[in-house]
Design an enzyme around this catalytic site. Structure first.
Site, mmCIF file in Angstrom:
data_model
loop_
_atom_site.group_PDB
_atom_site.id
_atom_site.type_symbol
_atom_site.label_atom_id
_atom_site.label_comp_id
_atom_site.label_asym_id
_atom_site.label_seq_id
_atom_site.Cartn_x
_atom_site.Cartn_y
_atom_site.Cartn_z
ATOM 1 N N ASP A 168 0.738 -1.117 -0.068
ATOM 2 C CA ASP A 168 0.118 -0.156 -0.146
ATOM 3 C C ASP A 168 0.869 1.199 0.015
ATOM 4 O O ASP A 168 0.500 2.389 -0.589
ATOM 5 C CB ASP A 168 -1.026 -0.049 1.305
ATOM 6 C CG ASP A 168 -1.978 -0.839 0.987
ATOM 7 O OD1 ASP A 168 -2.450 -1.379 0.005
ATOM 8 O OD2 ASP A 168 -2.479 -1.490 2.236
ATOM 9 N N GLU B 219 -4.573 10.274 4.062
ATOM 10 C CA GLU B 219 -4.675 11.160 5.095
ATOM 11 C C GLU B 219 -3.594 12.361 5.329
ATOM 12 O O GLU B 219 -2.688 11.833 4.678
ATOM 13 C CB GLU B 219 -5.011 10.558 6.473
ATOM 14 C CG GLU B 219 -3.760 10.034 7.104
ATOM 15 C CD GLU B 219 -3.215 8.741 6.709
ATOM 16 O OE1 GLU B 219 -2.070 8.653 6.349
ATOM 17 O OE2 GLU B 219 -3.831 7.876 6.637
ATOM 18 N N ASP C 61 -2.202 14.103 20.854
ATOM 19 C CA ASP C 61 -1.240 13.702 19.843
ATOM 20 C C ASP C 61 -1.241 14.168 18.801
ATOM 21 O O ASP C 61 -0.508 14.039 17.772
ATOM 22 C CB ASP C 61 -1.129 12.114 20.010
ATOM 23 C CG ASP C 61 -0.301 11.619 21.328
ATOM 24 O OD1 ASP C 61 -0.179 12.323 22.360
ATOM 25 O OD2 ASP C 61 -0.573 10.246 21.479
ATOM 26 N N GLY D 214 -6.945 2.983 7.481
ATOM 27 C CA GLY D 214 -5.500 2.984 7.804
ATOM 28 C C GLY D 214 -5.222 3.724 9.131
ATOM 29 O O GLY D 214 -5.864 3.015 10.093
ATOM 30 N N TYR D 215 -4.502 4.649 8.988
ATOM 31 C CA TYR D 215 -4.192 5.392 10.674
ATOM 32 C C TYR D 215 -5.549 5.793 10.998
ATOM 33 O O TYR D 215 -5.619 5.729 12.309
ATOM 34 C CB TYR D 215 -3.325 6.556 10.231
ATOM 35 C CG TYR D 215 -2.784 7.067 11.472
ATOM 36 C CD1 TYR D 215 -2.716 6.628 12.762
ATOM 37 C CD2 TYR D 215 -2.000 8.385 11.217
ATOM 38 C CE1 TYR D 215 -2.169 7.332 13.839
ATOM 39 C CE2 TYR D 215 -1.313 9.153 12.387
ATOM 40 C CZ TYR D 215 -1.321 8.339 13.578
ATOM 41 O OH TYR D 215 -0.722 9.023 14.638
ATOM 42 N N THR D 216 -6.635 6.245 10.616
ATOM 43 C CA THR D 216 -7.748 6.696 11.057
ATOM 44 C C THR D 216 -8.533 5.639 12.247
ATOM 45 O O THR D 216 -8.785 5.911 12.963
ATOM 46 C CB THR D 216 -8.673 7.126 10.086
ATOM 47 O OG1 THR D 216 -8.180 8.276 9.430
ATOM 48 C CG2 THR D 216 -10.182 7.661 10.574
ATOM 49 N N VAL D 217 -8.570 4.409 11.321
ATOM 50 C CA VAL D 217 -9.406 3.467 12.275
ATOM 51 C C VAL D 217 -8.428 3.206 13.325
ATOM 52 O O VAL D 217 -8.981 2.593 14.318
ATOM 53 C CB VAL D 217 -9.538 2.099 11.326
ATOM 54 C CG1 VAL D 217 -8.341 1.292 10.852
ATOM 55 C CG2 VAL D 217 -10.622 1.323 11.717
ATOM 56 N N SER D 218 -6.962 3.226 13.359
ATOM 57 C CA SER D 218 -6.185 2.853 14.355
ATOM 58 C C SER D 218 -6.444 3.735 15.740
ATOM 59 O O SER D 218 -6.246 3.597 16.787
ATOM 60 C CB SER D 218 -4.854 2.888 14.176
ATOM 61 O OG SER D 218 -4.440 1.745 13.108
#
Length: 306
Positions: free
Chosen positions: A67, A150, A181, A193-197
């Site tokens: 990805d 993002e 943060d 991606g980062y958002t769902v984490s």
């Protein structure tokens, strides 16, 4: 589709993707295609050279990797409308790529492309730039950045964990001040991606919307927001005494943000174009497989379907 000139970008320092790239380049050249090939990675960006040296329109970009390799290709190629065929060779999750199982016989893939037996998926992107002062100042002090997944505004320091204080406006109206943060401004593609984490919502990649997700906020009332695609998101760093705030695009550093600067993020004017080879392409199947949903750990029979 014509295959007169093709880009092949493979994951840098990955022997498997390089071997696939060399095989595909030979097959395409045997068909009379002009191939531009090179590695893509954190220290390798072949796209400016590809685009500058192209003697005719580029028909296709074959991106071999994971990805991250595809995200780099999308940022570079979307403004020129070049379709991307991403294949998961040497990658991990592969949300944005075709499975290498679909690519075991590349000669058949070239035939399908020449016969227009494929689909094209257009995905929304975001663009961002840094400005000085109030929203009435529309002259950027940086270049325009693009992101398929993002943008993230958060501090970075080599020696300690820094808490950021960020003020956010939407369409010129102050919405909140976040202490934590950082903030993630995401597309539907980036929602997995980062958002769902960061506990943001998962959105279907066929939608057009913008998600704002706080990263570890110190207030329990700071929640993710889903905005219409025409929204303008402006972010100011406050109390940044260490001058550590950074703007990140798809996990890659874009630029530093100084006191008095703001970041404006909105839907980009261009879209990433992806070639889909799977005949029964399903977003929900991708979620089940990549996120290990629907009984992949413990399977229960659903007798109600019968």
């Amino acid at each position: 589709m014509q295959l007169k000139q093709v880009i092949i970008a493979y994951k840098a320092r990955d022997s498997q993707s390089k071997r696939w790239a060399e095989l595909c380049a030979k097959q395409l050249e045997d068909r009379g295609c002009h191939v531009l090939m090179g590695p893509s990675g954190p220290k390798d960006n072949p796209y400016p050279v590809f685009l500058a040296s192209a003697s005719q329109p580029i028909d296709l970009a074959l991106v071999l990797g994971g990805d991250g390799t595809v995200l780099t290709g999308a940022r570079q190629l979307a403004p020129d409308g070049i379709p991307i065929l991403g294949v998961n060779v040497g990658g991990h999750l592969g949300f944005l790529t075709e499975s290498v199982d679909e690519f075991q016989e590349p000669e058949k893939v070239w035939d399908r492309l020449l016969e227009d037996r494929y689909a094209i998926q257009r995905r929304m992107m975001l663009q961002a730039a840094v400005y000085e002062g109030h929203g009435s100042n529309l002259e950027p002090v940086t270049e325009r950045y693009l992101a398929l997944n993002e943008f993230c505004v958060k501090p970075a320091s080599a020696d300690r964990m820094i808490t950021s204080i960020l003020e956010m406006e939407i369409d010129g109206e102050v919405v909140d001040q976040y202490v934590g943060d950082g903030l993630i401004i995401s597309t539907p593609t980036g929602s997995t991606g980062y958002t769902v984490s960061a506990n943001g919502p998962i959105m279907h990649d066929g939608m057009e919307a913008i998600t704002i997700t706080p990263i570890c906020p110190m207030s329990l009332s700071s929640r993710p927001l889903v905005l219409p695609p025409g929204s303008m998101v402006s972010i100011w760093p406050l109390g940044d005494y260490d001058l550590s705030t950074k703007l990140w695009m798809d996990g890659v550093l874009s630029t530093s943000i100084w006191p008095g600067h703001r970041v404006d993020v909105r839907m980009a004017d261009c879209r990433a174009k992806f070639i889909i080879l799977r005949e029964n392409n399903s977003y929900y199947q991708t979620l089940r497989e990549k996120l290990l949903w629907a009984g992949t750990r413990v399977h229960y029979n659903n007798n109600h379907r019968n």
